[in-house]
Design a protein around this motif. Structure first.
Motif, mmCIF file in Angstrom:
data_model
loop_
_atom_site.group_PDB
_atom_site.id
_atom_site.type_symbol
_atom_site.label_atom_id
_atom_site.label_comp_id
_atom_site.label_asym_id
_atom_site.label_seq_id
_atom_site.Cartn_x
_atom_site.Cartn_y
_atom_site.Cartn_z
ATOM 1 N N HIS A 15 42.390 66.808 37.347
ATOM 2 C CA HIS A 15 43.163 65.737 37.979
ATOM 3 C C HIS A 15 44.638 65.917 37.639
ATOM 4 O O HIS A 15 45.006 66.813 36.864
ATOM 5 C CB HIS A 15 42.642 64.374 37.535
ATOM 6 N N ALA A 17 46.939 63.899 36.131
ATOM 7 C CA ALA A 17 47.627 63.060 35.144
ATOM 8 C C ALA A 17 48.529 63.917 34.256
ATOM 9 O O ALA A 17 48.303 65.109 34.087
ATOM 10 C CB ALA A 17 46.604 62.326 34.276
ATOM 11 N N CYS A 21 47.700 61.831 28.779
ATOM 12 C CA CYS A 21 47.652 60.524 29.446
ATOM 13 C C CYS A 21 46.525 59.654 28.884
ATOM 14 O O CYS A 21 45.355 60.038 28.938
ATOM 15 C CB CYS A 21 47.443 60.737 30.951
ATOM 16 N N ALA A 24 43.797 58.527 31.519
ATOM 17 C CA ALA A 24 42.855 59.577 31.917
ATOM 18 C C ALA A 24 41.700 59.653 30.922
ATOM 19 O O ALA A 24 40.534 59.825 31.312
ATOM 20 C CB ALA A 24 43.570 60.919 32.013
ATOM 21 N N ALA A 27 39.307 56.853 31.582
ATOM 22 C CA ALA A 27 38.438 57.085 32.738
ATOM 23 C C ALA A 27 37.235 57.939 32.343
ATOM 24 O O ALA A 27 36.092 57.671 32.740
ATOM 25 C CB ALA A 27 39.232 57.768 33.857
ATOM 26 N N ARG A 28 37.514 58.971 31.551
ATOM 27 C CA ARG A 28 36.424 59.847 31.110
ATOM 28 C C ARG A 28 35.401 59.086 30.270
ATOM 29 O O ARG A 28 34.201 59.184 30.469
ATOM 30 C CB ARG A 28 37.024 60.947 30.230
ATOM 31 N N CYS A 46 48.694 54.632 38.665
ATOM 32 C CA CYS A 46 48.616 56.011 38.172
ATOM 33 C C CYS A 46 47.213 56.600 38.275
ATOM 34 O O CYS A 46 47.025 57.678 38.806
ATOM 35 C CB CYS A 46 49.066 56.069 36.708
ATOM 36 N N MET A 47 46.194 55.860 37.785
ATOM 37 C CA MET A 47 44.865 56.447 37.721
ATOM 38 C C MET A 47 44.333 56.793 39.110
ATOM 39 O O MET A 47 43.721 57.841 39.321
ATOM 40 C CB MET A 47 43.898 55.501 37.010
ATOM 41 N N PHE A 50 46.452 59.887 40.348
ATOM 42 C CA PHE A 50 46.220 61.198 39.731
ATOM 43 C C PHE A 50 44.780 61.672 39.888
ATOM 44 O O PHE A 50 44.509 62.851 39.746
ATOM 45 C CB PHE A 50 46.714 61.239 38.265
ATOM 46 N N SER A 51 43.870 60.781 40.233
ATOM 47 C CA SER A 51 42.463 61.207 40.297
ATOM 48 C C SER A 51 41.949 61.452 41.709
ATOM 49 O O SER A 51 40.872 62.017 41.874
ATOM 50 C CB SER A 51 41.567 60.191 39.584
ATOM 51 N N CYS A 210 50.851 55.546 27.279
ATOM 52 C CA CYS A 210 51.372 56.416 28.334
ATOM 53 C C CYS A 210 52.560 57.162 27.757
ATOM 54 O O CYS A 210 53.618 56.570 27.539
ATOM 55 C CB CYS A 210 51.789 55.545 29.509
#
Ligand SMILES: Cc1ncc(C[n+]2csc(CCOP(=O)(O)OP(=O)(O)O)c2C)c(N)n1
Ligand code: SF4
Ligand SMILES: [Mg+2]
Lengths: 303, 383
Positions: A15, A17, A21, A24, A27-28, A46-47, A50-51, A210
């Motif tokens: 991705h 990011a 980040c 990110a 999210a994982r 942002c998420m 970037f994803s 961030c």
């Protein structure tokens, strides 16, 4: 749930990011906690950007983004639809602090009042990062952003305190409200598991530093998030039916250890040290410590 | 045939269309529809999830989510509520979600007005929603069935407004022939989503597109709009075969055959215009009406075809694109460009001002004199 969890990552690498980040990582971890049987609802930020640059997506679970401010309402509709179809996917919103604290409050309030079985996670990087580091209701007191800059008439940066979103959602009758931090991945994963397995609307606010917006080296993301907790400026706790249970205890450090490492607070130290401002931020940490009872051992009171 | 209120007829037909998720927010003059539907759900007559949201913005957002998850969805609104939904409207069309929404057309503030014109839906003409306008309550009810069929067609996959005039139709009692549940089921198959959020088959919806991709998405929507022309005609023909009422035209002609002058209008005003045309015809004036049923997609070629032989056109616009005249008039002029037909636009009946047969006759007189592109019926004494 554990057996359904995947060996491989459901949030793919590659991705866009920034390196280091915080969101990110969240999210994982989020998808590690949910496994495959989930529908993710995102907000603009942002998420999302970037994803999911079309035609690529990092999400190997069903994912939808509609607008900046309506994830909770979209999730409400998804929940109603699944109910009608007799389906059992978990529904998780993952939205920025701007989407959550500011522009999305109406939709979130409505969804929590109605009691949909959804989990709403705010990844809190404490400003509007996607549009270039503007202030949000989650920006802490004293942080400089592009819309709360320091200037000759405003030496202190953001003049407003961080909004207490967890309390607002607990007041809606949410059965489970928690704060967490990517500094403690297992804590976040466990809280997500608990939230998605608690019927009704649950809220988790996860601290996701961030590097770009706060101004620190990308390798320091975890260290910075740990410092936020160690200073008492961020408190990890759980609220069950409106009552705080389990706040993470720490041996507290002075807030300046956290502040001095980030460009967004640099004006507090340079060109001249602003003792009064630093003391105000220390007072916020002290109040947090008092409210949540997080001190392992009482420090000597600050001068 | 039953005498019933327009709103009630809509609720009854929506029930028979079997939406699985309904979400709406009350606003005059749409309220009776959503109250009726809520009661139907409460009585277990309608097997749907009814989400009582805190705003129109959330109502349409919830429909968007439900549609993305694979359900047939329904909402209804008007005026301020529709404009509050505007951001979601563009979004739902971009995501190709076939949401159907009834609009009880109403003017927009300021000044606050609860009365009818068509400014609300016209303001969203570029949103990617199909827009169908009904003349009476029978047509309103029938158009809902046709609309679901068109929207959910996998070659179309666009959301739609079914528009009927606030108060003038919503609150008026008229005889309506409502098809039975079995008849509706025979006409309208169950919703089969083309794509849906499903853990068994993950996909990402509503992604972000760089300049390398964005234009193609917009192009695809525009193509689908054009395909909706044929889909509407086909669904209209099937409807006519089953129910004996013909809505297969994107436009409808009334006494246009040998007409010199054509009026163009949308919605309930067409009833008044037809009566006025009859009177003018009786007095020897060669005048007719072209009613626009589908404003989006816009029936440009049909208008050109229908107006062959006409010398003068008077468009009645219940809206105004401030600074540039009425929206329908502007588009009719563009469609007729190069034909040599004179087109005059009349902004009329804004904010619920009454239109009588003699007003229609007066408009025709103005058009004959070559006076147009104006507000009709202004009270100059209060200016
Ligand atoms: C209605 C609307 N207003 C403004 C924007 C512009 N915008 C896009 S993302 C964003 C900020 C997002 O902030 P946050 O939710 O904190 O997410 P982050 O980018 O920080 O991860 C803004 C202001 C928008 N997309 N929609
Ligand atoms: S600006 Fe911040 S939140 Fe956005 S991708 Fe970069 S590090 Fe992550
Ligand atoms: Mg943010």
């Amino acid at each position: 749930m554990a057996d359904e969890k995947q060996e491989c990552e459901l949030f793919s690498a590659g991705h866009r990011a920034c390196g280091g980040c915080g969101p990110a990582l969240a999210a994982r971890l989020l998808l590690r906690a949910t496994g495959k049987n989930v529908i993710v609802v995102a907000s603009t930020g942002c998420m999302e950007v970037f994803s999911t640059p079309y035609p690529e997506t990092a999400w190997e679970v069903p994912w939808i983004h509609s607008l900046f401010e309506n994830a909770a309402a979209v999730a409400s509709g998804i929940e109603a639809s699944l109910k009608k179809q007799g389906r059992n996917e978990k529904i998780v919103c993952i939205c920025g602090d701007g989407a959550t604290f500011d522009i999305g409050v109406l939709c979130i309030s409505g969804a929590f009042e109605r009691g949909h079985d959804i989990t709403y996670i705010c990844y809190d990087n404490e400003a509007y990062m996607n549009t270039g580091i503007q202030r949000s209701g989650a920006t802490p007191y004293g942080a400089s952003t592009t819309t709360s800059p320091t200037g000759t008439c405003a030496p202190g940066g953001n003049p407003l305190p961080k909004k207490d979103m967890p309390a607002i959602l607990a007041a809606h009758g949410a059965p489970y409200v928690a704060t967490s931090s990517i500094a403690y991945p297992n804590d976040f994963v466990k809280k997500v598991e608990r939230a998605i397995n608690t019927p009704g609307p649950c809220y988790i606010q996860v601290h996701t530093p961030c590097c770009t917006g706060w101004g620190f080296e990308s390798r320091d993301t975890i260290a910075i998030s740990k410092l936020a907790i160690d200073t008492g400026l961020w408190v990890n706790y759980e609220m069950v039916n409106g009552v705080v249970e389990k706040a993470k205890k720490v041996r507290r450090k002075l807030v300046e250890e956290y502040l001095e490492k980030q460009k967004r607070f640099r004006h507090l130290f340079r060109p001249a040290r602003q003792d009064a401002e630093i003391a105000k931020i220390q007072a916020i940490a002290d109040a947090n410590a008092e409210k949540f009872g997080i001190d392992i051992k009482l420090r000597k009171p600050a001068e | 045939m039953e005498i019933m209120e327009g709103s009630h007829a809509v609720a009854e037909i929506v029930k028979r269309c079997r939406p699985q998720v309904v979400s709406a927010y009350p606003i005059t003059p749409q309220t009776h529809i959503v109250e009726d539907l809520a009661q139907m759900v409460a009585n277990c007559e309608l097997d749907a999830e009814y989400i009582t949201v805190e705003s129109e913005f959330s109502a349409l957002s919830a429909c968007l989510g439900a549609s993305a998850a694979g359900s047939r969805t329904y909402s209804a609104t008007t005026s301020q509520g529709l404009i509050l939904m505007a951001e979601v409207c563009f979004n739902a069309a971009g995501m190709r979600l076939p949401i159907v929404m009834t609009i009880a057309n109403r003017s927009l503030g300021a000044p606050l007005s609860i009365w009818n014109d068509q400014q609300d839906t016209i303001a969203l003409r570029d949103s990617g929603w199909l827009q169908f306008y009904a003349e009476d309550n029978q047509e309103t009810a029938d158009l809902h069935m046709i609309t679901y069929k068109v929207c959910e067609d996998h070659d179309i996959l666009l959301p739609a407004f079914v528009c009927f005039d606030g108060f003038i139709l919503t609150h008026t009692y008229e005889p309506v022939d409502l098809p039975s549940q079995e008849e509706v089921d025979a006409y309208l198959p169950a919703f089969t989503p083309y794509h849906r959020l499903d853990a068994a088959k993950p996909l990402s919806m509503g992604m972000y597109a760089t300049p390398d991709y964005y234009m193609e998405f917009r192009y695809e929507i525009d193509r689908a709009m054009y395909r909706a022309r044929d889909a509407f005609i086909k669904a209209g023909r099937e409807f006519n075969e089953q129910f004996g009422r013909d809505y297969s035209g994107l436009v409808e002609e009334y006494r246009l055959d040998d007409a010199d002058i054509a009026l163009i209008a949308m919605g309930s005003i067409c009833g008044t215009v037809k009566d006025a045309v009859d009177e003018m015809r009786a007095a020897g004036k060669k005048v007719g009406l072209l009613k626009i049923r589908t404003y989006r997609p816009f029936p440009g070629p049909e208008i050109v075809e229908a107006l062959k032989g006409v010398s003068t056109v008077a468009v009645l616009d219940k809206n105004i694109s401030l600074g540039n005249g009425g929206a329908v008039g502007t588009e009719v002029k563009s469609a007729l460009y190069g034909t040599g037909i004179s087109v005059y636009d009349y902004i009329i009946a804004l904010g619920g001002r009454d239109v009588r047969k003699r007003d229609i006759a007066a408009v025709v007189d103005l058009a004959e004199k070559g006076e147009g592109d104006m507000f009709y019926g202004l009270r100059t004494e209060v200016l």
